[in-house]
Scaffold this motif. Structure first.
Motif, PDB file in Angstrom:
ATOM      1  N   VAL A 145       0.835  -1.209   0.000  1.00  0.00           N
ATOM      2  CA  VAL A 145       0.000   0.000   0.000  1.00  0.00           C
ATOM      3  C   VAL A 145       0.871   1.260   0.000  1.00  0.00           C
ATOM      4  O   VAL A 145       0.636   2.195  -0.761  1.00  0.00           O
ATOM      5  CB  VAL A 145      -0.959   0.008   1.218  1.00  0.00           C
ATOM      6  CG1 VAL A 145      -1.901   1.198   1.151  1.00  0.00           C
ATOM      7  CG2 VAL A 145      -1.736  -1.292   1.288  1.00  0.00           C
ATOM      8  N   LEU A 146       1.891   1.242   0.859  1.00  0.00           N
ATOM      9  CA  LEU A 146       2.756   2.425   0.964  1.00  0.00           C
ATOM     10  C   LEU A 146       3.432   2.719  -0.378  1.00  0.00           C
ATOM     11  O   LEU A 146       3.452   3.867  -0.844  1.00  0.00           O
ATOM     12  CB  LEU A 146       3.797   2.190   2.069  1.00  0.00           C
ATOM     13  CG  LEU A 146       4.742   3.327   2.431  1.00  0.00           C
ATOM     14  CD1 LEU A 146       3.988   4.622   2.716  1.00  0.00           C
ATOM     15  CD2 LEU A 146       5.603   2.948   3.632  1.00  0.00           C
ATOM     16  N   ARG A 204      13.058   1.834  -0.831  1.00  0.00           N
ATOM     17  CA  ARG A 204      12.303   0.908  -1.659  1.00  0.00           C
ATOM     18  C   ARG A 204      10.839   1.328  -1.768  1.00  0.00           C
ATOM     19  O   ARG A 204      10.233   1.239  -2.817  1.00  0.00           O
ATOM     20  CB  ARG A 204      12.399  -0.486  -1.028  1.00  0.00           C
ATOM     21  CG  ARG A 204      11.861  -1.597  -1.902  1.00  0.00           C
ATOM     22  CD  ARG A 204      12.149  -2.955  -1.294  1.00  0.00           C
ATOM     23  NE  ARG A 204      11.287  -3.272  -0.178  1.00  0.00           N
ATOM     24  CZ  ARG A 204      11.705  -3.673   1.004  1.00  0.00           C
ATOM     25  NH1 ARG A 204      13.002  -3.780   1.252  1.00  0.00           N
ATOM     26  NH2 ARG A 204      10.862  -3.972   1.963  1.00  0.00           N
ATOM     27  N   PHE A 239       6.129   2.817   8.748  1.00  0.00           N
ATOM     28  CA  PHE A 239       6.597   2.247  10.012  1.00  0.00           C
ATOM     29  C   PHE A 239       7.255   0.912   9.718  1.00  0.00           C
ATOM     30  O   PHE A 239       6.884   0.236   8.756  1.00  0.00           O
ATOM     31  CB  PHE A 239       5.419   2.006  10.971  1.00  0.00           C
ATOM     32  CG  PHE A 239       5.272   3.100  11.977  1.00  0.00           C
ATOM     33  CD1 PHE A 239       4.658   4.280  11.622  1.00  0.00           C
ATOM     34  CD2 PHE A 239       5.768   2.967  13.271  1.00  0.00           C
ATOM     35  CE1 PHE A 239       4.523   5.311  12.529  1.00  0.00           C
ATOM     36  CE2 PHE A 239       5.636   3.992  14.190  1.00  0.00           C
ATOM     37  CZ  PHE A 239       5.011   5.162  13.817  1.00  0.00           C
TER      38      PHE A 239
HETATM   39  N1  CTP Z   1       3.137  -1.863   4.152  1.00  0.00           N
HETATM   40  C1  CTP Z   1       2.185  -1.618   3.179  1.00  0.00           C
HETATM   41  N2  CTP Z   1       1.666  -2.649   2.450  1.00  0.00           N
HETATM   42  C2  CTP Z   1       2.092  -3.915   2.640  1.00  0.00           C
HETATM   43  C3  CTP Z   1       3.087  -4.175   3.615  1.00  0.00           C
HETATM   44  C4  CTP Z   1       3.574  -3.120   4.358  1.00  0.00           C
HETATM   45  O1  CTP Z   1       1.805  -0.462   2.993  1.00  0.00           O
HETATM   46  N3  CTP Z   1       1.568  -4.881   1.915  1.00  0.00           N
HETATM   47  C5  CTP Z   1       3.679  -0.714   4.902  1.00  0.00           C
HETATM   48  C6  CTP Z   1       3.466  -0.786   6.393  1.00  0.00           C
HETATM   49  O2  CTP Z   1       2.258  -0.180   6.766  1.00  0.00           O
HETATM   50  C7  CTP Z   1       4.655  -0.012   6.919  1.00  0.00           C
HETATM   51  C8  CTP Z   1       5.734  -0.289   5.915  1.00  0.00           C
HETATM   52  O3  CTP Z   1       5.062  -0.690   4.710  1.00  0.00           O
HETATM   53  O4  CTP Z   1       4.418   1.371   6.948  1.00  0.00           O
HETATM   54  C9  CTP Z   1       6.741  -1.319   6.312  1.00  0.00           C
HETATM   55  O5  CTP Z   1       6.080  -2.514   6.641  1.00  0.00           O
HETATM   56  P1  CTP Z   1       6.901  -3.866   6.752  1.00  0.00           P
HETATM   57  O6  CTP Z   1       5.931  -4.970   7.061  1.00  0.00           O
HETATM   58  O7  CTP Z   1       8.049  -3.658   7.652  1.00  0.00           O
HETATM   59  O8  CTP Z   1       7.410  -3.939   5.267  1.00  0.00           O
HETATM   60  P2  CTP Z   1       7.583  -5.149   4.312  1.00  0.00           P
HETATM   61  O9  CTP Z   1       7.555  -4.617   2.907  1.00  0.00           O
HETATM   62  O10 CTP Z   1       6.580  -6.195   4.620  1.00  0.00           O
HETATM   63  O11 CTP Z   1       9.027  -5.614   4.631  1.00  0.00           O
HETATM   64  P3  CTP Z   1       9.548  -6.994   5.243  1.00  0.00           P
HETATM   65  O12 CTP Z   1      10.092  -7.700   4.058  1.00  0.00           O
HETATM   66  O13 CTP Z   1      10.586  -6.560   6.213  1.00  0.00           O
HETATM   67  O14 CTP Z   1       8.378  -7.679   5.854  1.00  0.00           O
END
Ligand code: CTP
Length: 405
Positions: free
Chosen positions: A305-306, A348, A327
């Motif tokens: 989403v972000l 990223r 976050f």
């Molecule tokens: N986020 C998002 N959409 C997703 C996953 C995460 O918007 N599908 C957002 C979260 O709300 C947060 C940020 O991305 O603000 C980081 O989330 P995180 O779970 O740490 O990121 P991931 O991309 O899932 O990284 P990881 O591989 O470390 O799980």
């Protein structure tokens, strides 16, 4: 800041000793103004020792400094706790034959009252009318709570707990530096259904996101809060005239709600823990061992989403100058490694700020306290904050305000 705490004569006066302590602990100068009746419940020496200021009930003390109006004029906030039915009636009528009455008439500061009385007195049409009058004049109300009252009765009339009154008081002192700003915040954790009784979820309670929404509203912003699986008691803290709440369950629902809210937002904070994957199929009936698929649920990836919001902004589908905040809860114990991971994640996803916290047994999920580092442009650490989730929220908005310039 200068806070006047008015104490009127009710048994709940003893709880206001703790209220005064909390306000002082938060760094404020507190002067206690008592009614004659209040002194029957807790004596002047207690109030003087706790507030470290002289207390008086009389308009005739310290006349040289026109104390009966000076206290009200100099106050940044007046809190009346407990506010008895009698004191509320006198406030509504503007009666000023004691120091609390003159102080309340002389002040232009916000006034917060914490009523305490028997349930019958609270329900009486006279009290109802007086409360309406005060609310119309802009007086803020906290409580009363429903619970045990003096004499063994119970019902609405119990003074709110000192912690809640202190929090409400501190909110009224918040700077209004986010006035006119539109904010979208996601909070909580998504739930991806497997079948009617199971889901893939995470341990995010939504407390940090709710605190962020609340802090923004307290500072004057208009807030849309997209709440993913946030429990009702946690959402209580988001009850504010400037916060609109959109409950969602899945990552797809959260994505749709956030895209809509972000299209008109100056600042977007993605505090929700969004599931990266969801079951490829949601079974319409409860899966059993006989179905033979529970041990190997097929997953498909959810949208980031972000990153999608950053792409929309880059394509010009967002208000000019929009700020995106992400976050990341990480379990890497080494601060340098954690920071590096956060830097890469910020890049990223295309976020301006990324708040990274350590999620372990002592920190983060399901805890009242949190500790974060906020990574900003070029990967610099623009702020660090540790403390309650409200304190972390304040630091986050300070960092956002600094980026907006
Ligand atoms: N986020 C998002 N959409 C997703 C996953 C995460 O918007 N599908 C957002 C979260 O709300 C947060 C940020 O991305 O603000 C980081 O989330 P995180 O779970 O740490 O990121 P991931 O991309 O899932 O990284 P990881 O591989 O470390 O799980």
């Amino acid at each position: 800041m200068d806070i006047v705490v008015g104490v009127s004569g009710g048994i709940a006066a003893y709880k206001s000793v703790q209220l005064v302590r909390l306000l002082i602990k938060a760094g404020h100068d507190v002067t206690v103004v008592l009614t004659e009746d209040a002194l029957r419940f807790v004596g002047a020496p207690t109030w003087e020792a706790i507030s470290r200021n002289p207390v008086t009930t009389s308009v005739h003390d310290d006349v040289a400094r026109v104390r009966h109006v000076a206290l009200g004029q100099g106050a940044d906030l007046v809190v009346v706790a407990p506010a008895t039915a009698n004191t509320i009636a006198r406030m509504a009528a503007g009666i000023a034959d004691n120091l609390l009455g003159t102080t309340l008439l002389a002040t232009t500061a916000p006034v917060l009252i914490a009523p305490a009385m028997h349930a019958e007195m609270w329900a009486h049409p006279a009290t109802r009318a007086n409360i309406r009058t005060l609310v119309e004049r802009g007086v803020q109300l906290i409580g009363p709570d429903d619970g045990e009252l003096a004499g063994g009765d119970s019902g609405p009339g119990r003074m709110s707990e000192p912690e809640s009154i202190a929090q409400a008081a501190l909110r009224l002192l918040a700077p209004q530096d986010l006035t006119g700003m539109r904010v979208a915040v996601s909070a909580g954790g998504t739930r991806e259904p497997i079948d009617p009784v199971r889901y893939l979820g995470n341990r995010s309670s939504g407390r940090q996101g709710v605190a962020i929404a609340r802090a923004a509203a307290d500072r004057g912003a208009e807030v849309e809060l997209v709440a993913a699986g946030v429990a009702r008691d946690v959402l209580e803290a988001a009850r504010h005239p400037r916060i609109g709440i959109r409950p969602v369950a899945t990552a797809a629902e959260l994505a749709a709600a956030m895209k809509d809210a972000a299209s008109a937002a100056d600042v977007v904070v993605m505090a929700a823990a969004v599931a990266d994957y969801r079951p490829a199929q949601e079974s319409p009936h409860k899966l059993t061992k006989e179905d033979g698929i529970l041990e190997r649920i097929e997953l498909v990836e959810n949208e980031d989403v972000l990153a999608a919001l950053a792409a929309a902004r880059a394509a010009g589908r967002a208000p000019q100058g929009q700020i995106l905040v992400g976050f990341a809860a990480e379990t890497l114990a080494d601060p340098a490694a954690r920071r590096d991971r956060a830097r890469r994640k910020r890049e990223r996803k295309g976020a301006d700020l990324l708040a990274v916290n350590l999620a372990d047994a002592e920190h983060g999920f399901e805890r009242a306290e949190n500790a974060v580092e906020i990574i900003g442009p070029e990967g610099s650490v623009v702020a660090t904050a540790a403390g309650t989730k409200g304190e972390v929220a304040t630091a986050l908005w300070d960092a956002v305000a600094a980026v907006r310039g």
